[in-house]
Design a protein around this motif. Structure first.
Motif, short mmCIF file in Angstrom:
data_model
loop_
_atom_site.label_atom_id
_atom_site.label_comp_id
_atom_site.label_asym_id
_atom_site.label_seq_id
_atom_site.Cartn_x
_atom_site.Cartn_y
_atom_site.Cartn_z
N ARG B 200 27.48 79.02 53.25
CA ARG B 200 26.90 80.31 53.62
C ARG B 200 27.64 81.49 53.00
NH1 ARG B 200 27.47 79.93 59.07
NH2 ARG B 200 29.39 81.08 58.73
N ASP B 201 28.98 81.41 53.02
CA ASP B 201 29.75 82.61 52.70
C ASP B 201 29.95 82.82 51.20
OD1 ASP B 201 29.90 83.06 55.31
OD2 ASP B 201 32.07 82.87 55.51
N ALA B 202 29.91 84.06 50.82
CA ALA B 202 30.20 84.42 49.43
C ALA B 202 31.69 84.68 49.26
CB ALA B 202 29.41 85.67 49.06
N PHE B 203 32.13 84.71 48.00
CA PHE B 203 33.50 85.12 47.68
C PHE B 203 33.43 86.36 46.80
CE2 PHE B 203 34.31 80.93 49.15
CZ PHE B 203 35.63 80.92 49.55
N TYR B 204 34.44 87.20 46.94
CA TYR B 204 34.48 88.41 46.13
C TYR B 204 35.78 88.45 45.34
CZ TYR B 204 30.52 89.84 48.92
OH TYR B 204 29.30 89.88 49.52
N LYS B 205 35.67 88.81 44.07
CA LYS B 205 36.87 88.92 43.22
C LYS B 205 37.34 90.37 43.24
CE LYS B 205 35.44 87.03 39.23
NZ LYS B 205 35.50 86.51 37.86
N VAL B 206 38.63 90.57 43.48
CA VAL B 206 39.21 91.91 43.33
C VAL B 206 40.57 91.76 42.64
CG1 VAL B 206 38.14 92.95 45.37
CG2 VAL B 206 40.34 91.79 45.61
N GLN B 207 41.08 92.86 42.10
CA GLN B 207 42.45 92.84 41.60
C GLN B 207 43.37 92.49 42.77
OE1 GLN B 207 43.81 93.30 38.42
NE2 GLN B 207 41.67 92.87 37.94
N TRP B 208 44.35 91.66 42.54
CA TRP B 208 45.16 91.19 43.68
C TRP B 208 45.83 92.35 44.41
CZ3 TRP B 208 50.30 92.00 44.56
CH2 TRP B 208 51.07 92.41 43.48
N SER B 209 46.11 93.45 43.67
CA SER B 209 46.80 94.57 44.30
C SER B 209 45.91 95.30 45.32
CB SER B 209 47.28 95.56 43.24
OG SER B 209 46.21 95.91 42.40
N GLN B 210 44.60 94.94 45.37
CA GLN B 210 43.74 95.54 46.37
C GLN B 210 43.87 94.85 47.73
OE1 GLN B 210 40.14 95.81 43.40
NE2 GLN B 210 39.55 96.86 45.27
N VAL B 211 44.47 93.70 47.76
CA VAL B 211 44.60 92.97 49.04
C VAL B 211 46.03 92.43 49.22
CG1 VAL B 211 42.20 92.35 49.46
CG2 VAL B 211 43.54 90.97 47.87
N PRO B 212 47.03 93.30 49.19
CA PRO B 212 48.42 92.81 49.23
C PRO B 212 48.73 91.99 50.47
CG PRO B 212 48.33 95.20 49.52
CD PRO B 212 46.96 94.76 49.11
N GLN B 213 48.11 92.33 51.59
CA GLN B 213 48.44 91.57 52.79
C GLN B 213 47.93 90.13 52.72
OE1 GLN B 213 47.37 94.68 55.20
NE2 GLN B 213 49.50 95.26 55.52
N LEU B 214 46.74 89.98 52.19
CA LEU B 214 46.21 88.61 52.03
C LEU B 214 47.06 87.83 51.04
CD1 LEU B 214 42.34 89.22 51.93
CD2 LEU B 214 43.77 88.65 53.88
N VAL B 215 47.54 88.51 50.01
CA VAL B 215 48.38 87.84 49.02
C VAL B 215 49.71 87.43 49.66
CG1 VAL B 215 49.72 88.19 46.90
CG2 VAL B 215 47.35 88.95 47.02
N GLU B 216 50.30 88.37 50.36
CA GLU B 216 51.61 88.09 50.94
C GLU B 216 51.58 86.85 51.82
OE1 GLU B 216 53.38 91.50 52.75
OE2 GLU B 216 55.19 90.42 53.32
N HIS B 217 50.48 86.66 52.53
CA HIS B 217 50.40 85.51 53.44
C HIS B 217 49.61 84.34 52.86
CE1 HIS B 217 51.31 88.99 56.10
NE2 HIS B 217 52.27 88.14 56.43
N ARG B 218 49.38 84.40 51.54
CA ARG B 218 48.69 83.31 50.83
C ARG B 218 47.34 82.96 51.44
NH1 ARG B 218 54.24 81.27 50.07
NH2 ARG B 218 54.15 80.52 52.20
N ARG B 219 46.59 83.99 51.80
CA ARG B 219 45.27 83.75 52.42
C ARG B 219 44.16 83.74 51.39
NH1 ARG B 219 45.79 85.15 57.92
NH2 ARG B 219 43.67 84.48 58.18
N VAL B 220 44.50 83.95 50.12
CA VAL B 220 43.47 83.98 49.07
C VAL B 220 43.91 83.08 47.92
CG1 VAL B 220 42.48 86.25 49.50
CG2 VAL B 220 44.59 86.05 48.17
N PHE B 221 42.95 82.79 47.06
CA PHE B 221 43.24 82.08 45.82
C PHE B 221 43.45 83.12 44.72
CE2 PHE B 221 41.39 80.21 41.88
CZ PHE B 221 42.41 79.30 41.63
#
Lengths: 411, 512
Positions: B200-221
């Motif tokens: 069902r769910d889509a994925f969205y690509k952004v520059q990693w610096s747009q989601v630092p918190q998700l990166v810090e906690h390894r919640r994204v690929f």
């Protein structure tokens, strides 16, 4: 060779001055920091340098208008080492005249520092300042993991690895995207790359499986390689679980009391059983265990705890953190902080890194026939300087390409 | 002398919010209650609206800071903020219909007030890095509360309103990265649920610096600098963008401020607002007026002081008893406080006269000088202004001798004062450390709230503050709540009449 170098006392101020005067590659360092081989840019002129002088004197906020002044000031002070900081909003030497709150770091290489002391709880060969070929394996493993992660996940290309002169390694990343990262974003990268929680105490330090049983993809991608490192380095070279202390640390990481009990009884009876066999014992028991999935995860976590890079997080998180410049001399070992090629990092031997004494001797033996320029070419420093030169050329080339692309777009 | 200070801003009449002469605007001016505050308000406002809207918003931001300082969990913070917003800064959903009596024009008014108040506070908080950071944190929290309450349709409107620089991952790429992307879909009960989410769910690509918190906690690929964000985490991109945008806007406002200073009407208001935020509270607690019956009698004050007064007023009271005198600000603060506690003018004169007996002030001198000042304070002399009791903000930024003791006393003195004042109400020496820590972190009102919790442990638990998680923002509020708890417990017969009990309820309704 080391025995020849005895003729010159590499730790004397005179030797250090001679090294700075005749061998230190100021033009290469200048170009690398300036990211340009032409006129000095703010990346150089507004950059902080800090000198450490004998007697624990620390001179911060030095800055230079060009390469010539840079060399002149180093020769004037003959620092035992010097460090590089960020480009600031003003020339650091004018810091005192800046309005309060306006002197701020702007750009800086993204840096990482890996130090052997963080591996003291697990390495068996050396402690504290000591390092040998056997424990270099930890550093080599860290280099491979960070190389892959940073290039593949973050897309950065301009990575320079530099031996810290004694027991560690530094990484400098010069891509513009990395240079301009805020402290907050640097912290995010550090979080992403921190798998083993820091601290001297033993016990479980790996917690990467939030909400799920499987490893996050970034770690899953390197676990295969680390398992090999684990077999070679931890089980064979280091034989970490040979001592009672060593295998008790392992048992503490296994989440099944009955299993731990079985293993302990076996190993107490034969404490010197090699690590490889002990790990095999564990593997056998897990194979037919009803909690197989849980225990396999635990084994993966153990591999990570023993082999995943241990970063000095504070160095990377703040733009204004200072880090020792490449080609400085380590005051204790007299070895030069030379660049390291990640492709051959496994074969790197800290004991083969040239010392000040050795280089000056090489210079003397080469005679004075050629010009005074680029005297490093006559010594064993040459391949290392060339490595930096090639690295800088790539940075400048990709800057030029980006600029051209921009111009092309605006056409 | 009781000086007539300049008119405190809390005086502003609480008139209902009226559309500021912008009746001609189209109903689509604010298509959603979610505002990214990209355009400044271009409508005319009255000075009074300018200030009142900002005060209302400030109250909410101060409560957000207080929640964060007390380490409240997100759900609780959201509940508190939402309740407070209902009262002071309501933003009705697009779907809130006519049966609730919410008309479109009313929604427009709400949204206009929200819009205006945000921009007024920008002016107040753009001037130092500390203020900017606090404002960004508090505003982002408020935005997040509202975003989570918004309907999917409203969120979609927001997504479409601006470029969030995301690229939807197409099916081919999604398929090719399946193993990596699936690993970021976590927290499901079983594999079937995860499969369902995957389909069902889509994925969205952004520059990693747009989601630092998700990166810090390894919640994204992550791949080559792109972060692949699952749709369920899409809000993280929005929140981050909100912060980044607000930071840029505040820096720009800061640079433009010198031109603003020309408007002499606005500067004092803006100064006052930032001062209130600095003190950690935005208070305009007001007591009910218009009831002439005597609520508190002079001879009760001593008993009440011991049982119900906050430390600031308790300290003035104790000094007055000991020395038979307090200096100007002590008299000013305490007279206004007691007035707020419904000590009427005659009782007040009786109280002060009695308190001065035994000191240097003769009855003659009292009648000549002090009596006039008390009457002045009660609005019976001079320009007959109706002065309000001082708020925590006023006491925090006011006189060092009689102002907020949590701020002005040295840690050792505060410790002694606390022990003398509250030891018999259950304050243990083991509690002192926490209170001094609050002081150290400049959370003075939280220190005070904590003391209330400790001395009223029979009625409130830790974290409940003055009840319903409210923080002390006014000495009178502290005292009213203390009296209210006791009255409820022991029945209204002892010290208050039925009439007063009703009034107290009224006050509670007002401050909730």
């Amino acid at each position: 060779m080391a025995s020849d170098a005895m003729d010159i006392d590499g730790s004397s101020p005179e030797a250090l001055r001679a090294f700075y005067n005749r061998l230190y590659p100021f033009p290469s360092i200048y170009k690398w920091l300036n990211q340009n081989d032409q006129a000095p840019s703010r990346l150089f002129t507004h950059r902080e340098f800090a000198f450490t002088l004998p007697g624990d004197i620390y001179l911060r906020y030095q800055s230079f208008k060009d390469e010539k002044e840079f060399k002149a000031q180093v020769l004037r002070h003959v620092p035992t080492r010097f460090e590089i900081g960020p480009q600031y909003t003003f020339r650091p030497r004018d810091k005192k005249t800046a309005k309060p709150g306006t002197f701020n770091p702007l750009a800086r290489e993204l840096v990482f520092d890996i130090d052997m002391t963080d591996y003291d709880p697990i390495r068996t060969c050396c402690t504290d300042a000591g390092i040998c070929k056997r424990c270099w394996g930890f550093i080599a493993a860290a280099v491979h993991v960070l190389e892959d992660s940073i290039r593949d996940q973050y897309g950065y290309e301009h990575l320079l690895w530099v031996y810290s002169g004694r027991r560690g390694i530094h990484l400098w990343i010069s891509d513009w995207g990395a240079m301009e990262l805020s402290d907050e974003l640097r912290k995010a990268i550090v979080g992403w790359l921190t798998v083993v929680l820091p601290g001297k105490d033993s016990g479980k330090k790996v917690n990467v499986r939030s909400h799920s049983k499987s490893l996050p993809p970034s770690i899953g991608a390197v676990i295969g390689h680390l398992a090999e490192v684990f077999d070679e380095l931890i089980l064979e070279t280091q034989d970490v679980f040979a001592s009672t202390e060593g295998y008790e640390a392992l048992l503490a990481l296994i989440p099944d009391a009955a299993l731990v009990h079985t293993l302990r009884s076996k190993w107490v009876a034969d404490p010197s059983r090699p690590s490889t066999d002990k790990w095999q014992d564990l593997r056998q028991l897990v194979k037919n265990h009803k909690q197989k999935a849980l225990l396999k995860s635990a084994m993966e976590d153990i591999v990570l705890q023993y082999t995943y890079p241990r970063l000095d997080a504070e160095v990377s998180k703040h733009r204004n953190h200072l880090l020792k410049a490449p080609f400085c001399v380590h005051p204790k070992t007299n070895r030069i902080c030379v660049p390291v090629d990640p492709k051959t990092v496994d074969d790197f031997d800290p004991d083969e890194v040239p010392t000040v004494g050795q280089l000056l001797l090489e210079l003397n033996n080469a005679g004075k026939d050629s010009a005074a320029e680029d005297e490093w070419k006559k010594t064993s420093l040459a391949p290392y300087v060339e490595m930096l030169e090639a690295h800088t050329a790539a940075i400048i080339e990709s800057k030029r390409a980006i600029k051209q692309e921009k111009n092309g777009m605006s056409w | 002398m009781f000086k007539s200070s300049h008119l405190p801003l809390e005086h502003a009449d609480k008139k209902s919010w009226a559309s500021g002469g912008a009746s001609s605007s189209s109903p689509m001016e604010y298509p959603t209650p979610l505002n990214f505050y990209e355009k400044p308000p271009m409508f005319d406002v009255k000075l009074e609206q300018f200030e009142q809207s900002a005060l209302d918003r400030l109250r909410i931001l101060a409560e957000i800071e207080s929640c964060s300082a007390r380490g409240r969990p997100w759900d609780e913070t959201k509940r508190i903020v939402s309740t407070l917003c209902q009262k002071h800064l309501r933003l009705s959903s697009n779907t809130a219909g006519g049966d609730l009596g919410i008309m479109d024009t009313q929604k427009e008014d709400e949204r206009r007030k929200d819009h205006l108040s945000h921009f007024v506070l920008r002016l107040a908080f753009c001037r130092t890095e500390d203020l900017r950071q606090r404002f960004i944190t508090a505003e982002s929290t408020l935005f997040r509360c509202r975003f989570e309450e918004a309907t999917p349709a409203e969120r979609t409107l927001l997504y479409e309103s601006r470029d969030f620089k995301w690229v939807k991952v197409d099916d081919v790429e999604k398929k090719s990265l399946e193993a990596n992307l699936r690993a970021t879909l976590t927290g499901f009960k079983n594999i079937a649920e995860q499969n369902d989410a995957w389909d069902r769910d889509a994925f969205y690509k952004v520059q990693w610096s747009q989601v630092p918190q998700l990166v810090e906690h390894r919640r994204v690929f992550l791949k080559k600098g792109w972060a692949y964000v699952p749709a369920r985490q899409q809000s993280a991109i929005v929140f981050r963008e909100f912060e980044v945008h607000l930071r840029q806007a505040l820096n720009m406002t800061n640079r433009a401020m010198p031109q603003m200073d020309e408007d002499t009407r606005l500067t004092p208001i803006i100064d006052h607002l930032s001062q209130g935020f600095l003190a950690g509270v935005a208070s305009d607690w007001q007591y009910e007026e218009g009831d002439d019956t005597t609520k508190l009698r002079a001879e009760q004050v001593d008993e009440y002081a011991k049982k119900h007064w906050p430390l600031c007023m308790r300290s003035i009271h104790d000094q007055l008893k000991k020395d038979h005198h307090v200096k100007h600000y002590g008299r000013l603060y305490y007279t206004l406080f007691l007035k707020g506690m419904k000590l009427d003018i005659n009782e007040a004169i009786a109280f002060w006269k009695k308190s001065f007996q035994g000191g240097k002030v003769t009855e003659d001198k009292f009648n000549k000088e002090y009596r006039y000042n008390i009457r002045h304070t009660y609005g019976q002399e001079g320009k007959r202004a109706n002065y309000q009791a001082k708020t925590c903000v006023a006491l925090l930024t006011g006189d060092a001798e009689y102002g907020c003791p949590y701020r002005f006393l040295a840690p050792e003195s505060l410790q002694t004062r606390l022990q003398i004042s509250y030891a018999d109400q259950g304050l243990q020496s083991s509690d002192i450390h926490e209170i001094l820590n609050n002081k150290k972190g400049s959370h003075f009102n939280i220190a005070c709230t904590r003391v209330f919790e400790i001395t009223h442990a029979k009625y409130v638990k830790k974290g409940e503050g003055l009840g319903q998680s409210e923080t002390v923002t006014h000495p009178n509020l502290y005292a009213e709540r203390s009296i209210e708890f006791e009255t409820k417990k022991e029945g209204p017969t002892k010290v208050t009449s039925k009439q007063e009990d009703d009034d107290l309820e009224g006050i509670i309704m007002q401050v909730d």
